[in-house]
Design a protein around this motif. Sequence first.
Motif, short mmCIF file in Angstrom:
data_model
loop_
_atom_site.label_atom_id
_atom_site.label_comp_id
_atom_site.label_asym_id
_atom_site.label_seq_id
_atom_site.Cartn_x
_atom_site.Cartn_y
_atom_site.Cartn_z
N ASP A 1 -31.86 31.87 9.98
CA ASP A 1 -31.23 33.28 10.08
C ASP A 1 -30.78 34.12 11.26
O ASP A 1 -30.08 34.93 11.14
CB ASP A 1 -33.36 33.72 10.47
CG ASP A 1 -33.41 33.97 11.35
OD1 ASP A 1 -32.98 32.75 12.39
OD2 ASP A 1 -34.94 34.47 11.90
N ASN A 2 -30.72 32.64 11.74
CA ASN A 2 -29.21 32.83 13.32
C ASN A 2 -29.39 31.94 14.66
O ASN A 2 -29.96 30.68 13.44
CB ASN A 2 -29.48 34.72 13.59
CG ASN A 2 -30.54 34.04 14.51
OD1 ASN A 2 -32.07 35.54 13.58
ND2 ASN A 2 -31.25 33.51 15.70
N GLY A 3 -28.38 32.37 14.76
CA GLY A 3 -27.90 30.70 15.36
C GLY A 3 -28.66 30.61 16.63
O GLY A 3 -30.41 31.45 16.56
N ALA A 4 -29.14 29.13 17.45
CA ALA A 4 -30.04 28.83 18.54
C ALA A 4 -30.24 30.10 20.02
O ALA A 4 -29.45 30.54 19.85
CB ALA A 4 -29.98 27.75 19.22
N HIS B 1 -19.24 23.23 18.25
CA HIS B 1 -17.98 23.95 18.74
C HIS B 1 -17.93 24.90 19.32
O HIS B 1 -17.04 25.33 19.72
CB HIS B 1 -16.84 23.43 18.41
CG HIS B 1 -16.72 23.71 16.62
ND1 HIS B 1 -17.41 22.83 16.08
CD2 HIS B 1 -16.02 24.74 16.58
CE1 HIS B 1 -16.99 23.83 15.31
NE2 HIS B 1 -16.66 24.73 15.22
N LEU B 2 -19.15 25.75 18.85
CA LEU B 2 -18.77 27.45 18.73
C LEU B 2 -19.45 28.50 20.15
O LEU B 2 -19.73 27.52 20.35
CB LEU B 2 -19.28 27.96 18.03
CG LEU B 2 -19.36 27.07 16.22
CD1 LEU B 2 -19.76 27.33 14.87
CD2 LEU B 2 -17.51 28.27 15.91
N ARG B 3 -18.76 28.65 20.20
CA ARG B 3 -19.12 30.03 21.91
C ARG B 3 -20.78 30.78 20.87
O ARG B 3 -20.65 31.42 20.05
CB ARG B 3 -18.19 30.74 21.48
CG ARG B 3 -18.35 32.08 22.86
CD ARG B 3 -16.81 32.52 23.30
NE ARG B 3 -16.50 33.25 24.74
CZ ARG B 3 -16.32 34.27 25.22
NH1 ARG B 3 -15.04 34.51 24.31
NH2 ARG B 3 -16.31 35.01 25.95
N ALA C 1 -28.38 36.62 19.00
CA ALA C 1 -28.96 37.60 19.89
C ALA C 1 -26.97 38.16 20.61
O ALA C 1 -26.74 39.68 20.52
CB ALA C 1 -29.42 37.77 21.01
N THR C 2 -26.21 37.25 20.15
CA THR C 2 -25.04 37.79 20.73
C THR C 2 -23.96 37.94 19.18
O THR C 2 -24.02 37.41 18.15
CB THR C 2 -24.64 36.50 21.14
OG1 THR C 2 -23.54 35.38 21.20
CG2 THR C 2 -25.04 36.05 22.74
N LEU C 3 -22.19 38.43 19.71
CA LEU C 3 -21.66 38.45 18.43
C LEU C 3 -20.72 37.38 18.30
O LEU C 3 -19.40 37.17 17.29
CB LEU C 3 -21.08 40.08 18.18
CG LEU C 3 -21.50 40.72 17.97
CD1 LEU C 3 -20.72 41.99 18.53
CD2 LEU C 3 -22.48 41.32 16.98
N HIS C 4 -21.02 36.73 19.11
CA HIS C 4 -19.90 35.40 18.60
C HIS C 4 -20.56 34.41 17.67
O HIS C 4 -21.39 34.40 17.40
CB HIS C 4 -20.11 34.73 20.14
CG HIS C 4 -18.95 35.87 21.46
ND1 HIS C 4 -18.07 35.44 21.18
CD2 HIS C 4 -19.88 35.62 22.59
CE1 HIS C 4 -17.26 36.32 22.11
NE2 HIS C 4 -18.78 36.36 22.74
N GLN C 5 -19.64 33.16 17.55
CA GLN C 5 -19.73 33.04 16.24
C GLN C 5 -20.97 31.70 16.08
O GLN C 5 -21.51 31.12 15.41
CB GLN C 5 -18.67 31.42 15.93
CG GLN C 5 -17.13 32.35 15.47
CD GLN C 5 -17.34 32.57 13.88
OE1 GLN C 5 -17.69 33.56 14.09
NE2 GLN C 5 -16.51 31.93 13.30
N GLY C 6 -21.53 31.49 17.64
CA GLY C 6 -22.59 30.49 18.11
C GLY C 6 -23.57 31.34 17.09
O GLY C 6 -24.86 30.56 17.13
N SER D 1 -13.01 28.56 17.95
CA SER D 1 -13.97 27.98 19.43
C SER D 1 -13.60 29.62 20.08
O SER D 1 -14.86 30.06 21.30
CB SER D 1 -13.89 27.49 20.19
OG SER D 1 -13.99 25.95 19.88
N GLU D 2 -13.73 30.75 19.86
CA GLU D 2 -13.43 32.25 20.67
C GLU D 2 -13.45 31.69 22.22
O GLU D 2 -13.62 32.03 22.52
CB GLU D 2 -14.37 32.96 20.16
CG GLU D 2 -14.94 32.68 18.56
CD GLU D 2 -16.24 33.74 18.75
OE1 GLU D 2 -16.20 34.95 17.91
OE2 GLU D 2 -16.75 32.61 18.43
N THR D 3 -11.80 31.30 22.28
CA THR D 3 -11.58 30.96 23.92
C THR D 3 -10.35 32.00 24.01
O THR D 3 -9.81 32.20 25.33
CB THR D 3 -10.98 29.84 24.35
OG1 THR D 3 -10.13 29.38 22.91
CG2 THR D 3 -11.98 28.80 23.91
N ASN D 4 -9.01 32.40 23.14
CA ASN D 4 -7.77 33.13 23.56
C ASN D 4 -8.36 34.53 22.90
O ASN D 4 -7.98 35.08 21.49
CB ASN D 4 -6.80 32.28 22.45
CG ASN D 4 -5.65 33.37 22.96
OD1 ASN D 4 -5.30 33.89 24.17
ND2 ASN D 4 -4.77 33.08 22.22
#
Length: 521
Positions: A328-331, A351-353, A357-362, A466-469
Amino acid sequence: MSRTLYIIALVLISAFAKAQETSNPNIVYILADDMGIGDVSGLNPEAKVSTPNIDALIKNGMTFTDAHTTSSVCTPSRYSIMTGEYAWRTKLKARVLDGYSKSLIADEKDTAPELLQRNGYATAMIGKWHLGWDWQLQTEENLEMDAKNPYQYAQDISDKVDYTKPFQGGPTDHGFDYFFGINASLDFPPYVYAENDNLITEPTETMKPDGKDKDFPGGRKLDLVGGQKLKRKGDKAPDFEAEDVMLDLTNKSVKYIADYKQSKPFFLYIPLTAPHTPVYPRPEFEGTSKAGIYGDFIQELDWTVGQIMTAVKEKGIEDNTIIIFTADNGASKASFPIEFEEKYNHKPSAHLRGRKATLHQGGLTVPFIVQWKNTIKPNSTNATTISLGDLYATCADIVNTKTELNQAVDSYSILPLLQGENTYDREASVYTNFAGRFSIRKGDWKMDLNPKKGKSYLFNIKDDPSETNNLFEDSAYAKKKEELTLALNDIILSGRSTKGKALENHGTKIWKQLFWLKEKK
């Protein structure tokens, strides 16, 4: 068993299997609770867990490498799975429900199991609902609702609920012929099983709270394992044991498949409770992984998947059954604290950020694996950016019917992708987090919006997964930001992302989280 009876049994099983093969496929939809792509050994070579049964699905089926939930938290994600609609189109603009919240799915809202019912399917759900239902109260009262959550009461109503009476607005009122499971997450009271629209046992005891210990050496903040065992105090049935829930759900699911005797196909939705808090692997799984009790719980989850796969195979229906495994969502940071990533050298988001509960890929990217023998090419992958909200439209496609008018307004069929074609009509996906803030993904680009300076993001996911830039403040990408903003505005204000007549979202037209639109008013 005599030889005659044995032959009769074989004939009946063969006839049942043959009838299944000539009908629409059975659908088994297994939903893990808070699980990242790094928690599957077949998707993450560096994982410190072993998931041989999920890995077998990968080997036998198709893995979607860019599958996303519509939200990085439980309730809105599950709402989209059931209805094919973003949850923020309801009055729930942020957060999640608890065990006493009102039903989130409106009576007039169609669901994937209802669509399948109308088209000849038997439907069953075994597991965690987390979409609210309407408890009957001992006396009629006009109770105040929470200002932050219109489906949640402002006060504890546990002493006002009549547990002996059937509830309304639950799974059997929204498309399931049969339901066994729990109302909300396993760390929310009441701790009790329901079957169909009644509780099996009345909660007459009190569950003791569990979680971080204030007297832990160094203080509550350092009690990371304690946090993994979070349970809130509340009403509990005498025969309910949180440690046994995964086993109970497994046994019920296996029994449903083994005992199924109807000639029509079935849809079995199995939303499990692992590895969400409380992290309670059974004793036989403790110490079996290299990632602490969280990893052990993942391996118990994998065992459950294996039991379900075996039940399908032993029933003789594997060739005509779609098995979907996803989350249902990330860890969660509570289930597996960030500090443990270094301790165990295990990264649930790989490798995802970001996390749940966040909007990041992870927080949004999840395992999505589909086995469908003789239809899906074994050990195949698909990089299409799909959504868990696509279940409704996919089911409609499977039964060769059109989506109901003005229903499932954010759902697109992935059936062509499963059949090896390259057809998928979604142009953009919208995501939200716990706070109800928005993100949009269109093509290779993803933009997260936040009213706080420096907290908005723009990433090229293809080049920078990985949303670093962060390119949000780079003037060279001003047109890309404008393009994504206009696309997001259209999806929100049109009341739908599929083609059709514009609709109204529920609640105010412009709400708090749409700060960029409020500023234009």
